[in-house]
Design a protein around this motif. Sequence first.
Motif, short mmCIF file in Angstrom:
data_model
loop_
_atom_site.label_atom_id
_atom_site.label_comp_id
_atom_site.label_asym_id
_atom_site.label_seq_id
_atom_site.Cartn_x
_atom_site.Cartn_y
_atom_site.Cartn_z
N PRO A 1 16.79 -5.32 9.53
CA PRO A 1 16.42 -4.17 8.70
C PRO A 1 15.72 -4.54 7.30
O PRO A 1 14.73 -3.48 7.19
N CYS A 2 15.64 -5.88 6.76
CA CYS A 2 14.88 -5.98 5.70
C CYS A 2 13.34 -6.23 6.25
O CYS A 2 12.36 -5.63 5.58
N TYR A 3 13.10 -6.98 7.27
CA TYR A 3 12.03 -7.15 7.69
C TYR A 3 11.45 -6.00 8.43
O TYR A 3 10.10 -5.55 8.11
N ASN B 1 5.91 -1.30 5.00
CA ASN B 1 5.38 -1.48 3.64
C ASN B 1 3.89 -2.14 3.82
O ASN B 1 3.06 -1.41 3.26
N PHE B 2 3.75 -3.25 4.70
CA PHE B 2 2.61 -3.61 4.68
C PHE B 2 1.52 -2.69 5.65
O PHE B 2 0.39 -2.59 5.19
N CYS B 3 2.14 -2.02 6.65
CA CYS B 3 1.35 -1.35 7.45
C CYS B 3 0.91 0.10 6.57
O CYS B 3 -0.18 0.44 6.59
N ARG B 4 1.69 0.67 5.94
CA ARG B 4 1.43 1.73 5.25
C ARG B 4 0.48 1.41 3.96
O ARG B 4 -0.56 1.94 3.64
N SER B 5 0.73 0.35 3.58
CA SER B 5 -0.36 -0.15 2.31
C SER B 5 -1.57 -0.55 2.71
O SER B 5 -2.85 0.00 2.16
N TRP B 6 -1.66 -0.89 3.95
CA TRP B 6 -2.93 -1.21 4.63
C TRP B 6 -3.91 0.23 4.64
O TRP B 6 -5.11 0.18 4.09
N ASN B 7 -3.06 1.04 5.22
CA ASN B 7 -4.00 2.27 5.25
C ASN B 7 -4.12 3.28 4.14
O ASN B 7 -5.26 3.67 3.62
N PHE B 8 -3.16 3.02 2.98
CA PHE B 8 -3.34 3.71 1.87
C PHE B 8 -4.43 3.14 1.07
O PHE B 8 -5.25 3.69 0.40
N THR C 1 1.29 -5.52 -0.91
CA THR C 1 0.27 -5.73 -1.97
C THR C 1 -0.83 -6.73 -1.40
O THR C 1 -1.90 -6.76 -1.34
N ILE C 2 -0.45 -7.37 -0.38
CA ILE C 2 -1.09 -8.64 0.25
C ILE C 2 -1.83 -7.74 1.43
O ILE C 2 -3.43 -8.12 1.32
#
Length: 594
Positions: A288-290, A296-303, A431-432
Motif C-alpha cells: 500500500p505504501c508503494y 504520486n510519481f505519475c501524478r507529479s509527472w503530468n502536473f 519530485t523526482i
Amino acid sequence: MVAGIGWKQYDEFTPSSLKQEKVDGITTDHVADVSSPESLPDFERAPPRKIDEYIRAELPYLSKRATVALLSCLGFIIMFGMRTSMGLVKIKMNNTWTPETLSAVDAAIFWGYFVTQIPGGLIAAAYPANKLFGAAIASSCVLNLIIPAVYQKPDILIVVKVMQGLVEGVTYPACHGIMRHWAPPLERSRLATLAFSGCYAGVMFSMPISGELIEHFGVLAPFYFYGVIGIFWYISWLWLVFEKPSYHTCIDIKELAFIENSLGTANQTYIVPTLTNTPWKAFFTSLPCYAIFVANFCRSWNFYLLVLFQASYFEDTFHSTMTENALLGALPHLLMTGIVPTGGILADRLRKKGILTTTQVRKLFNCGGFGMEATFFIIMAYSHTITQGMTALSIGVGFSGFAISGFNVNHLDIAPRYASILMGMSNGIGTIAGAIVPYVVHLIVKHKKKEEWQIVFIISAMVHYSGIIFYGLFASGELQDWADPSIEEEKQWSQMNEAMPIKKQTPQNGVVQRQTSMSSSYGSVETPLPPRPPRPPSLTSQTFSQDVPFQQPVEPIVSTGNPFRTSSNPFRQEAVQPNAQDTYMHGTINDRTY
C-alpha cells in the motif's frame, strides 16, 4: 463560505442526542443539545493572547477547522503561483540560454524540494506543523523577491531556485501534520482536498494574473507580486491558525469537543516519530505504501509537465498569444480547483453512508481520475485547433481532480501516526518526476514541432496508465498493522492470557478476600460485622443453612472486559471468583457483606 466546508456543525457525543441537519446540501449527524452537561464533555479553550482582546482569531461563517484548511489552500495558491509565473516569464524574456541551461533552471527547484521531503516529515512530526508550514511559505516568498535581481545570471538564479525548493519541501508533510490534529476521520477527504486544491488553484490564478502583470507592469512584476502577497498571508496565518484545536483561543467549545472526541485518544497517546522508532522497514516492504509512491510519481509527472510547459506547448503548436495562454490556459486548472474539494466531499459521503469502503473509494477515485486524464491527453496531442486542444486538456485535468481524493489523502488512512513522514517520502518520489520532466521535454522537443509534443503527451498518458494498474492492484484504505501500536499490545495480552492460568483464591489464616470489578480487599472475618438486611428472594441464587449439605455453587461466566478484545482475536473468558468459603469459622459465606 466554502461549499460543503464552512459548516458549524458537530457530530454526536451520545447516541441519544443525535439529530440530522442538512447543511450546504449535505445531511450530517450532529448533536441535538450539546450545551447540556450530559452531552457536552468538560472541555476548556486556551487562554486568549494579547491580540485576541482587540480582534478575535476567526473568519465569519467558517468553523475553525475550515479556516485552517482554507488558509492552507491559500498558502499553496501562493507557492504554486510563484512556480507557474516562471513559465510565462520565460516566454516573454525570449532567453538566449541553451537547452541545457533552461533544463537546469526548470529543474533546480525540484532538486531542493526533494532533499527536504523526508526530513520535513520528521520535523513536522516533532515540532508544531502550523509554524513549519507558515515559515516555509514566507521564506519562499522572500526568496522570490530576490529573483528579479539575479534573473539574468543563471548560475545565481539556479542557487536561489534550489533554496526555494529546500524551504518548500516541508510544506506537504507539514500540511498532513496539521490535518492530523484538525481533521476528524470522516472529514479528512474534504478538509485535506480543500487544502491541497490550492496547488491547482495556484496554477489557475497565476496564468491570468501573471499575464496581466507582465503586459502592464513589466516582465518581472509577477515575482514582486507573489513575494508581497506571501508576506501578508503569513501575518494572517500567524493570527488565525493554531497547532491544535485545544490551543485555539477563540474556538467554539462544541467544535473543540467534536474534534477531540472524533479523534479519540490517538492524539493524547501520540508518540513523536523519530529516526529510531519509525518503522522504516515496514514503509519499504508495504505494497500500500508503494501504491501511494507510484501514484504520486505519475501524478507529479503530468502536473509539472503542465506547470512548466503548458504555455510553451500551445505557443509552439497553435501559435497562441500571451493573452490566450493566460486566459484559456487557466480554464483546465479552474475546473480542477472546483472538482478537487467536490471529490473530497463525495468521497467522505460514500464512506460515511457505507456505500463503499475506504479502499474502494480510494481506488475508484484515483484510477478513474488517472484514466480520464491519460485518455484526454492523447486526444489533445492529436487536436487540430487550439479550441480542440484546450477542451480536451480541460476535461482531462478536471477529471484528474478526483484522484486527489485517492492517493493524496491515503497516507492518513493507512498510517495516520506517520502520515507526515509518508507524505514526505511519496512527495519526494513525485519530485523526482518534476526534476526529470524538463530534461525529457527538452530532449524530445528540439524543433518545436507538433509531432514532438505528441510524443511528450503520449509518454505522459502511458505513465498514468501504469499508475492505474499498480494502484488498483495494491492500494489499501485500511489502517496497517505496523502503524497501529494497539495491535502489538493486543498480541501481548493474548499471549499472557493463554499462558497464565487463572488460579482460584484460597483462604489463608481466616482472611477472605472477594474481588469484583467495583470492590477491593475486605479484610479479616475475625471480628463479626453487623448483619446486612435480608436479601430479596429474587436476588438469592442459592440458600445455604446448617441443615442443607454444602454444594459448590455454579460459577457464572463473564467477559474479562479486556479493552483489546476484538472479534478477530477474542480473549478466553474467565470464571468469576467463587463465593468465599471459610470452613474454619463459618462454612460458606454467602449472606453477609464485609
